[in-house]
Enzyme design. Structure first.
Site, PDB file in Angstrom:
ATOM      1  N   ASN A   1     -13.956  -3.337   2.734  1.00  0.00           N
ATOM      2  CA  ASN A   1     -14.512  -3.538   1.391  1.00  0.00           C
ATOM      3  C   ASN A   1     -14.074  -4.854   0.732  1.00  0.00           C
ATOM      4  O   ASN A   1     -14.146  -5.013  -0.481  1.00  0.00           O
ATOM      5  CB  ASN A   1     -14.242  -2.321   0.496  1.00  0.00           C
ATOM      6  CG  ASN A   1     -12.763  -2.081   0.264  1.00  0.00           C
ATOM      7  OD1 ASN A   1     -11.916  -2.843   0.739  1.00  0.00           O
ATOM      8  ND2 ASN A   1     -12.443  -1.044  -0.475  1.00  0.00           N
TER       9      ASN A   1
ATOM     10  N   TYR B   1       0.816  -1.221   0.000  1.00  0.00           N
ATOM     11  CA  TYR B   1       0.000   0.000   0.000  1.00  0.00           C
ATOM     12  C   TYR B   1       0.850   1.271   0.000  1.00  0.00           C
ATOM     13  O   TYR B   1       0.357   2.337   0.360  1.00  0.00           O
ATOM     14  CB  TYR B   1      -0.953  -0.010   1.195  1.00  0.00           C
ATOM     15  CG  TYR B   1      -2.199  -0.855   0.993  1.00  0.00           C
ATOM     16  CD1 TYR B   1      -3.006  -0.700  -0.136  1.00  0.00           C
ATOM     17  CD2 TYR B   1      -2.587  -1.798   1.947  1.00  0.00           C
ATOM     18  CE1 TYR B   1      -4.158  -1.467  -0.312  1.00  0.00           C
ATOM     19  CE2 TYR B   1      -3.745  -2.564   1.776  1.00  0.00           C
ATOM     20  CZ  TYR B   1      -4.521  -2.386   0.641  1.00  0.00           C
ATOM     21  OH  TYR B   1      -5.670  -3.134   0.464  1.00  0.00           O
TER      22      TYR B   1
ATOM     23  N   HIS C   1      -9.201  -6.785  -2.636  1.00  0.00           N
ATOM     24  CA  HIS C   1      -8.241  -5.948  -3.342  1.00  0.00           C
ATOM     25  C   HIS C   1      -8.052  -6.501  -4.742  1.00  0.00           C
ATOM     26  O   HIS C   1      -7.958  -7.717  -4.923  1.00  0.00           O
ATOM     27  CB  HIS C   1      -6.873  -5.953  -2.637  1.00  0.00           C
ATOM     28  CG  HIS C   1      -5.792  -5.335  -3.486  1.00  0.00           C
ATOM     29  ND1 HIS C   1      -5.584  -3.966  -3.529  1.00  0.00           N
ATOM     30  CD2 HIS C   1      -4.898  -5.881  -4.354  1.00  0.00           C
ATOM     31  CE1 HIS C   1      -4.598  -3.716  -4.389  1.00  0.00           C
ATOM     32  NE2 HIS C   1      -4.175  -4.853  -4.909  1.00  0.00           N
TER      33      HIS C   1
HETATM   34  P1  IDP Z   1      -9.111   0.186  -4.331  1.00  0.00           P
HETATM   35  O1  IDP Z   1      -8.975  -0.895  -3.277  1.00  0.00           O
HETATM   36  O2  IDP Z   1     -10.517   0.233  -4.877  1.00  0.00           O
HETATM   37  O3  IDP Z   1      -8.061   0.104  -5.404  1.00  0.00           O
HETATM   38  P2  IDP Z   1      -7.590   2.443  -3.267  1.00  0.00           P
HETATM   39  O4  IDP Z   1      -7.894   3.871  -3.561  1.00  0.00           O
HETATM   40  O5  IDP Z   1      -6.385   1.839  -3.891  1.00  0.00           O
HETATM   41  O6  IDP Z   1      -8.909   1.591  -3.592  1.00  0.00           O
HETATM   42  O7  IDP Z   1      -7.462   2.329  -1.688  1.00  0.00           O
HETATM   43  C1  IDP Z   1      -6.931   1.155  -1.100  1.00  0.00           C
HETATM   44  C2  IDP Z   1      -7.806   0.754   0.061  1.00  0.00           C
HETATM   45  O8  IDP Z   1      -7.710   1.754   1.072  1.00  0.00           O
HETATM   46  C3  IDP Z   1      -9.301   0.666  -0.255  1.00  0.00           C
HETATM   47  O9  IDP Z   1      -9.675  -0.580  -0.793  1.00  0.00           O
HETATM   48  C4  IDP Z   1      -9.912   0.881   1.115  1.00  0.00           C
HETATM   49  O10 IDP Z   1      -9.885  -0.337   1.873  1.00  0.00           O
HETATM   50  C5  IDP Z   1      -8.952   1.859   1.755  1.00  0.00           C
HETATM   51  N1  IDP Z   1      -9.425   3.234   1.594  1.00  0.00           N
HETATM   52  C6  IDP Z   1      -9.384   3.996   0.480  1.00  0.00           C
HETATM   53  N2  IDP Z   1      -9.907   5.205   0.702  1.00  0.00           N
HETATM   54  C7  IDP Z   1     -10.282   5.218   2.002  1.00  0.00           C
HETATM   55  C8  IDP Z   1     -10.891   6.199   2.844  1.00  0.00           C
HETATM   56  O11 IDP Z   1     -11.195   7.325   2.429  1.00  0.00           O
HETATM   57  N3  IDP Z   1     -11.127   5.820   4.145  1.00  0.00           N
HETATM   58  C9  IDP Z   1     -10.800   4.593   4.617  1.00  0.00           C
HETATM   59  N4  IDP Z   1     -10.226   3.636   3.857  1.00  0.00           N
HETATM   60  C10 IDP Z   1      -9.967   3.953   2.563  1.00  0.00           C
HETATM   61 MG    MG Z   2      -6.004   0.348  -5.237  1.00  0.00          MG
END
Ligand code: IDP
Ligand code: MG
Length: 149
Positions: free
Chosen positions: A112, A49, A115
């Protein structure tokens, strides 16, 4: 053939949704080419990450992804990255379309479930973090001709 990294995150494993998530990717027609149940440690979480290191949610994200086992997988298809991303749904389950994994199974952006790499370049980088080259298998399926023209 394109490959992408998928993680069933700790919430998915704890909720018993690993099979549901794998089943959706299998039914879509993607080919599973590597899989392991593993514990992500702090160092791997930071490398995986790294792009989010300056974001306010980074500490929570690292603590969540290291909080329990994940199922790491490599899936293969033409356009595997895009196909997995569309099957996952939007990052925030609150905005994810019904029919997607996040839209059907989740409610919170910090929980969510899954990944998936966001580009072929990210996929190559992330696959190398989770798998040795020899752990990613090459094989054909007898029904491949019914899935891809
Ligand atoms: P993605 O998983 O859809 O690619 P990314 O923007 O790469 O999304 O973010 C990685 C992970 O970080 C997300 O899957 C989520 O679990 C977490 N995340 C992203 N944005 C937020 C936020 O605004 N609050 C809390 N967790 C977040
Ligand atoms: Mg991502």
């Amino acid at each position: 053939m394109e490959q992408t990294l998928v993680l069933v995150k700790p919430d998915g494993v704890q909720r018993g949704l690993t099979g549901e998530i794998i089943g959706r990717l299998e039914r879509r027609g993607l080919k599973l080419v590597a899989m392991k149940l593993m514990q992500v440690d702090d160092a791997l979480a930071h490398r995986h990450y790294g792009e989010h290191v300056d974001r306010p949610f980074f500490a929570g994200l690292v603590s969540f992804i290291t909080s329990g086992p994940v199922v790491a997988m490599a899936w293969e298809a033409n356009n595997a990255v895009e196909i997995v991303r569309s099957t996952m749904g939007a990052t925030n389950p609150a905005n994810a379309a019904p029919g997607t994994i996040r839209g059907d199974l989740g409610v919170d952006i910090g929980r969510n479930l899954i990944h998936g790499s966001d580009s072929p370049e990210s996929a190559a980088r992330e696959l190398a973090l989770f798998f040795k080259p020899e752990e990613i298998l090459s094989y054909s399926r007898s029904n491949d001709g019914w899935i891809v023209e």
